[in-house]
Design a protein around this motif. Structure first.
Motif, PDB file in Angstrom:
ATOM      1  N   ARG A  34     -10.157   0.200  -8.589  1.00 33.44           N
ATOM      2  CA  ARG A  34      -9.689   1.466  -9.155  1.00 33.44           C
ATOM      3  C   ARG A  34     -10.381   2.668  -8.524  1.00 33.44           C
ATOM      4  O   ARG A  34      -9.795   3.753  -8.441  1.00 33.44           O
ATOM      5  CB  ARG A  34      -9.924   1.475 -10.669  1.00 33.44           C
ATOM      6  CG  ARG A  34      -9.053   0.515 -11.430  1.00 33.44           C
ATOM      7  CD  ARG A  34      -9.040   0.777 -12.914  1.00 33.44           C
ATOM      8  NE  ARG A  34     -10.349   0.810 -13.513  1.00 33.44           N
ATOM      9  CZ  ARG A  34     -10.566   0.713 -14.834  1.00 33.44           C
ATOM     10  NH1 ARG A  34      -9.543   0.562 -15.660  1.00 33.44           N
ATOM     11  NH2 ARG A  34     -11.782   0.758 -15.319  1.00 33.44           N
ATOM     12  N   GLN A  35     -11.592   2.465  -8.061  1.00 31.89           N
ATOM     13  CA  GLN A  35     -12.324   3.554  -7.413  1.00 31.89           C
ATOM     14  C   GLN A  35     -11.735   3.898  -6.049  1.00 31.89           C
ATOM     15  O   GLN A  35     -11.850   5.027  -5.596  1.00 31.89           O
ATOM     16  CB  GLN A  35     -13.799   3.148  -7.265  1.00 31.89           C
ATOM     17  CG  GLN A  35     -14.735   4.256  -6.809  1.00 31.89           C
ATOM     18  CD  GLN A  35     -16.159   3.760  -6.691  1.00 31.89           C
ATOM     19  OE1 GLN A  35     -16.446   2.784  -6.011  1.00 31.89           O
ATOM     20  NE2 GLN A  35     -17.087   4.435  -7.374  1.00 31.89           N
ATOM     21  N   HIS A  36     -11.080   2.912  -5.402  1.00 35.56           N
ATOM     22  CA  HIS A  36     -10.635   3.102  -4.022  1.00 35.56           C
ATOM     23  C   HIS A  36      -9.118   3.055  -3.836  1.00 35.56           C
ATOM     24  O   HIS A  36      -8.626   3.379  -2.759  1.00 35.56           O
ATOM     25  CB  HIS A  36     -11.266   2.037  -3.125  1.00 35.56           C
ATOM     26  CG  HIS A  36     -12.754   2.165  -2.992  1.00 35.56           C
ATOM     27  ND1 HIS A  36     -13.627   1.621  -3.909  1.00 35.56           N
ATOM     28  CD2 HIS A  36     -13.517   2.792  -2.060  1.00 35.56           C
ATOM     29  CE1 HIS A  36     -14.874   1.899  -3.537  1.00 35.56           C
ATOM     30  NE2 HIS A  36     -14.834   2.606  -2.430  1.00 35.56           N
ATOM     31  N   HIS A  37      -8.370   2.623  -4.856  1.00 33.19           N
ATOM     32  CA  HIS A  37      -6.921   2.480  -4.710  1.00 33.19           C
ATOM     33  C   HIS A  37      -6.214   2.957  -5.967  1.00 33.19           C
ATOM     34  O   HIS A  37      -6.773   2.944  -7.068  1.00 33.19           O
ATOM     35  CB  HIS A  37      -6.539   1.012  -4.460  1.00 33.19           C
ATOM     36  CG  HIS A  37      -7.041   0.458  -3.175  1.00 33.19           C
ATOM     37  ND1 HIS A  37      -6.348   0.522  -1.992  1.00 33.19           N
ATOM     38  CD2 HIS A  37      -8.207  -0.195  -2.887  1.00 33.19           C
ATOM     39  CE1 HIS A  37      -7.051  -0.059  -1.031  1.00 33.19           C
ATOM     40  NE2 HIS A  37      -8.176  -0.498  -1.544  1.00 33.19           N
ATOM     41  N   LEU A 132      -6.440  -5.395   0.273  1.00 35.87           N
ATOM     42  CA  LEU A 132      -5.461  -4.478  -0.313  1.00 35.87           C
ATOM     43  C   LEU A 132      -4.997  -3.443   0.705  1.00 35.87           C
ATOM     44  O   LEU A 132      -3.803  -3.116   0.771  1.00 35.87           O
ATOM     45  CB  LEU A 132      -6.065  -3.776  -1.533  1.00 35.87           C
ATOM     46  CG  LEU A 132      -6.511  -4.660  -2.696  1.00 35.87           C
ATOM     47  CD1 LEU A 132      -6.985  -3.791  -3.856  1.00 35.87           C
ATOM     48  CD2 LEU A 132      -5.414  -5.595  -3.150  1.00 35.87           C
ATOM     49  N   GLN A 133      -5.935  -2.951   1.494  1.00 30.93           N
ATOM     50  CA  GLN A 133      -5.570  -1.949   2.493  1.00 30.93           C
ATOM     51  C   GLN A 133      -4.633  -2.546   3.539  1.00 30.93           C
ATOM     52  O   GLN A 133      -3.622  -1.937   3.914  1.00 30.93           O
ATOM     53  CB  GLN A 133      -6.832  -1.404   3.175  1.00 30.93           C
ATOM     54  CG  GLN A 133      -6.588  -0.167   4.013  1.00 30.93           C
ATOM     55  CD  GLN A 133      -6.080   1.000   3.188  1.00 30.93           C
ATOM     56  OE1 GLN A 133      -6.711   1.398   2.197  1.00 30.93           O
ATOM     57  NE2 GLN A 133      -4.942   1.558   3.573  1.00 30.93           N
ATOM     58  N   ALA A 134      -4.955  -3.760   4.002  1.00 34.49           N
ATOM     59  CA  ALA A 134      -4.093  -4.413   4.992  1.00 34.49           C
ATOM     60  C   ALA A 134      -2.732  -4.750   4.395  1.00 34.49           C
ATOM     61  O   ALA A 134      -1.699  -4.649   5.063  1.00 34.49           O
ATOM     62  CB  ALA A 134      -4.774  -5.680   5.512  1.00 34.49           C
ATOM     63  N   PHE A 135      -2.712  -5.151   3.132  1.00 35.18           N
ATOM     64  CA  PHE A 135      -1.444  -5.482   2.463  1.00 35.18           C
ATOM     65  C   PHE A 135      -0.528  -4.261   2.441  1.00 35.18           C
ATOM     66  O   PHE A 135       0.683  -4.373   2.653  1.00 35.18           O
ATOM     67  CB  PHE A 135      -1.735  -5.961   1.043  1.00 35.18           C
ATOM     68  CG  PHE A 135      -0.511  -6.341   0.253  1.00 35.18           C
ATOM     69  CD1 PHE A 135       0.051  -7.599   0.379  1.00 35.18           C
ATOM     70  CD2 PHE A 135       0.073  -5.431  -0.622  1.00 35.18           C
ATOM     71  CE1 PHE A 135       1.186  -7.943  -0.355  1.00 35.18           C
ATOM     72  CE2 PHE A 135       1.202  -5.768  -1.353  1.00 35.18           C
ATOM     73  CZ  PHE A 135       1.765  -7.031  -1.218  1.00 35.18           C
ATOM     74  N   GLN A 136      -1.085  -3.100   2.205  1.00 36.07           N
ATOM     75  CA  GLN A 136      -0.289  -1.874   2.152  1.00 36.07           C
ATOM     76  C   GLN A 136       0.092  -1.366   3.537  1.00 36.07           C
ATOM     77  O   GLN A 136       1.128  -0.733   3.702  1.00 36.07           O
ATOM     78  CB  GLN A 136      -1.063  -0.791   1.403  1.00 36.07           C
ATOM     79  CG  GLN A 136      -1.199  -1.043  -0.086  1.00 36.07           C
ATOM     80  CD  GLN A 136      -1.986   0.060  -0.769  1.00 36.07           C
ATOM     81  OE1 GLN A 136      -3.085   0.404  -0.368  1.00 36.07           O
ATOM     82  NE2 GLN A 136      -1.395   0.637  -1.812  1.00 36.07           N
ATOM     83  N   ASP A 137      -0.730  -1.677   4.546  1.00 38.77           N
ATOM     84  CA  ASP A 137      -0.501  -1.118   5.881  1.00 38.77           C
ATOM     85  C   ASP A 137       0.401  -2.006   6.741  1.00 38.77           C
ATOM     86  O   ASP A 137       1.567  -1.675   6.970  1.00 38.77           O
ATOM     87  CB  ASP A 137      -1.835  -0.878   6.593  1.00 38.77           C
ATOM     88  CG  ASP A 137      -2.631   0.243   5.943  1.00 38.77           C
ATOM     89  OD1 ASP A 137      -2.051   0.994   5.144  1.00 38.77           O
ATOM     90  OD2 ASP A 137      -3.834   0.352   6.228  1.00 38.77           O
ATOM     91  N   ASN A 138      -0.134  -3.118   7.191  1.00 40.01           N
ATOM     92  CA  ASN A 138       0.603  -3.891   8.208  1.00 40.01           C
ATOM     93  C   ASN A 138       0.508  -5.409   8.060  1.00 40.01           C
ATOM     94  O   ASN A 138       0.934  -6.148   8.933  1.00 40.01           O
ATOM     95  CB  ASN A 138       0.098  -3.500   9.604  1.00 40.01           C
ATOM     96  CG  ASN A 138      -1.418  -3.656   9.712  1.00 40.01           C
ATOM     97  OD1 ASN A 138      -2.047  -4.311   8.887  1.00 40.01           O
ATOM     98  ND2 ASN A 138      -2.008  -3.028  10.726  1.00 40.01           N
ATOM     99  N   LYS A 139      -0.108  -5.881   6.986  1.00 41.58           N
ATOM    100  CA  LYS A 139      -0.250  -7.327   6.741  1.00 41.58           C
ATOM    101  C   LYS A 139      -1.088  -8.022   7.816  1.00 41.58           C
ATOM    102  O   LYS A 139      -1.010  -9.237   7.972  1.00 41.58           O
ATOM    103  CB  LYS A 139       1.124  -8.014   6.636  1.00 41.58           C
ATOM    104  CG  LYS A 139       2.076  -7.397   5.622  1.00 41.58           C
ATOM    105  CD  LYS A 139       1.580  -7.545   4.196  1.00 41.58           C
ATOM    106  CE  LYS A 139       2.642  -7.177   3.176  1.00 41.58           C
ATOM    107  NZ  LYS A 139       3.079  -5.793   3.227  1.00 41.58           N
ATOM    108  N   ASP A 140      -1.886  -7.273   8.549  1.00 39.38           N
ATOM    109  CA  ASP A 140      -2.766  -7.865   9.553  1.00 39.38           C
ATOM    110  C   ASP A 140      -4.154  -8.039   8.936  1.00 39.38           C
ATOM    111  O   ASP A 140      -4.879  -7.069   8.721  1.00 39.38           O
ATOM    112  CB  ASP A 140      -2.846  -6.970  10.790  1.00 39.38           C
ATOM    113  CG  ASP A 140      -3.758  -7.550  11.863  1.00 39.38           C
ATOM    114  OD1 ASP A 140      -4.222  -8.703  11.697  1.00 39.38           O
ATOM    115  OD2 ASP A 140      -4.019  -6.846  12.864  1.00 39.38           O
TER     116      ASP A 140
END
Length: 480
Positions: A34-37, A132-140
């Motif tokens: 929650r602090q980062h997303h 989570l960041q990769a899931f939102q960006d490019n799945k890499d």
């Protein structure tokens, strides 16, 4: 960017012997996310709710999450294949991530036995944030250090080690607002004896510098702490927000820094914070000082584990504990003389251990002022140095070990005899040890004197009798 829908699951069925605690790992993880997303997070505790695996799957699927994080300990892991299969069949596009002590112990083999997409070892906040960041960006996911994941039919272990949080004070308070904490007040806790308590569990430090070869390595060997100011701020928040009167400090070694213990106690006194404090994971008793014990008493300490492990100097060196046995006994006495109910943790059945050394362990526990104790049979968990020792020294016996079939959560049953003692003597050794320990008038008197609630004395007697006979019918009758 749309908010992520995340379900975090504390997995596992209720076993023979059950100690509940709020799912702290998930609470810290949720707070960090929650602090980062921007995220909508739900925490589901299968163990506390006593759901079947199928009921848990239904609870998850109804939420239609984008990502599911599942945490469990070894011994509460048997339903992982059912959970992952049910979730992936109903929500094929959902990302299923496994973490917790069981994943850290067993690693990539879990992707062979489940339909999970990836595994997070060790401390999870930074790695899960990267997922989570990769899931939102490019799945890499290839650049996330230490991540174990599936890619085009292959299991890949990324190079590097999962990162740790360096500055603990940068972490937000665990997300207790996402669970009903009052549910846990009605359940037995890690303090062993059933008490109805308005409590909160928390970590004030992470990591342990000791080199015990049987232990997990979730938080690493680099000891990191919250400042005394942050610890007391958090305690004060829980007292005001939830009306708690009890704390369970579940650090691996809360008293490693005596100065920090005394600073925490001093700040609590200045702010007039009146709570009772328990240390279910235990204190490092051989480094305890009188001034530290006084500070613990000022913090309201009423219960502590005291990890002896074994009474042999040779084994202490072999397992890397290196406990000073005379100082251990003195430390236990310091706590008892300040009204702290002490429970010993001992282990029998180390590789190369002789019958004489097992008796040294029992004799040391019996000579102590401990109120109660556990005589656990040694379990060589994968990923530990003890496991590698057992595989080198007792390969034939290790071939027969099946963690899925043999191990139940926290029962104390032996799954393998790694010692030099014959099987016919080894498998009944703990019952005899319990009888010798508890059939001591002085110890019985201390239990009666120091138990926090006299109403629990009949339950103490039943539990002690249960351990002396290993008759689990008593536990089923007590529903603990």
């Amino acid at each position: 960017m749309a908010a992520l829908h995340i379900a975090l699951v504390n997995a596992g069925r209720v076993e023979k012997v059950t100690a509940f605690t709020p799912p702290l790992g998930l609470l810290y993880l949720a707070a960090y996310v929650r602090q980062h997303h921007q995220a909508d997070i739900t925490i589901l505790d299968q163990r506390a709710a006593d759901w079947t695996h199928e009921e848990t799957v239904s609870q998850v699927v109804a939420l239609k999450p984008d990502i599911v994080g599942v945490r469990c300990v070894t011994g509460a892991h048997r339903g992982l294949h059912i959970l992952s299969q049910g979730i992936k069949q109903a929500l094929p596009d959902c990302l299923v991530v496994l973490g917790g002590p069981h994943v850290s112990a067993f690693g990539e083999t879990l992707l062979d036995s489940t339909l999970a997409d990836m595994l997070v070892r060790g401390e999870g906040e930074i790695t899960f944030d990267s997922i989570l960041q990769a899931f939102q960006d490019n799945k890499d996911y290839s650049r996330i250090p230490g991540l174990i994941w599936r890619h085009e039919g292959e299991v890949i272990t990324n190079p590097g080690q999962p990162p740790f949080i360096g500055e603990l004070d940068s972490l937000p308070f665990p997300a207790y607002d996402l669970i009903d904490i009052r549910r846990y007040w009605r359940l037995p806790t890690q303090c062993f004896f059933p008490l109805l308590r308005n409590y909160i569990a928390l970590f004030t430090s992470r990591g342990c510098p000791w080199q015990c070869n049987y232990c997990h390595n979730i938080f690493g060997k680099n000891y990191r702490v919250h400042s005394a100011e942050r610890v007391v701020d958090e305690i004060e928040h829980y007292v005001r927000a939830y009306g708690v009167s009890d704390l369970e400090l579940v650090d691996d070694c809360f008293n490693l820094s005596a100065d920090r213990v005394m600073e925490i106690a001093d700040l609590m006194g200045r702010r007039n914070i009146k709570v009772r404090t328990a240390f279910p994971n235990g204190l490092r008793t051989d480094i305890l000082r009188n001034d530290t014990a006084d500070a613990l008493a000022a913090m309201g300490a009423w219960y502590s584990g005291c990890a002896l492990e074994c009474g042999s100097d040779r084994l202490q060196k072999m397992i890397g504990k290196n406990l000073n046995l005379p100082r251990f006994l003195e430390g236990v006495e310091m706590l008892v003389r300040r009204g702290v109910f002490t429970t010993g943790f001992t282990m029998i059945g180390f590789p190369t251990e002789t019958e004489a050394e097992m008796r040294m362990t029992v004799d040391t526990a019996c000579a102590s002022m401990l109120h109660s104790t556990f005589f656990f049979y040694v379990t060589p968990f994968p990923g530990t140095e003890l496991y590698h020792q057992a595989m080198r020294w007792k390969p034939d016996r290790m071939k027969a070990v099946n963690f899925d079939e043999s191990l139940t959560f926290f029962t104390g049953d032996a799954i393998v005899n790694l010692s030099e003692m014959p099987d016919d003597l080894f498998y009944g050794f703990a019952q005899k040890a319990y009888r010798k320990f508890y059939l001591n008038p002085g110890r019985i008197g201390r239990i009666i004197r120091d138990t926090r609630s006299k109403r629990t004395l009949p339950i103490h007697a039943l539990i002690f009798g249960d351990y002396c006979t290993r008759d689990f019918r008593l536990r089923r009758w007590l529903n603990i």
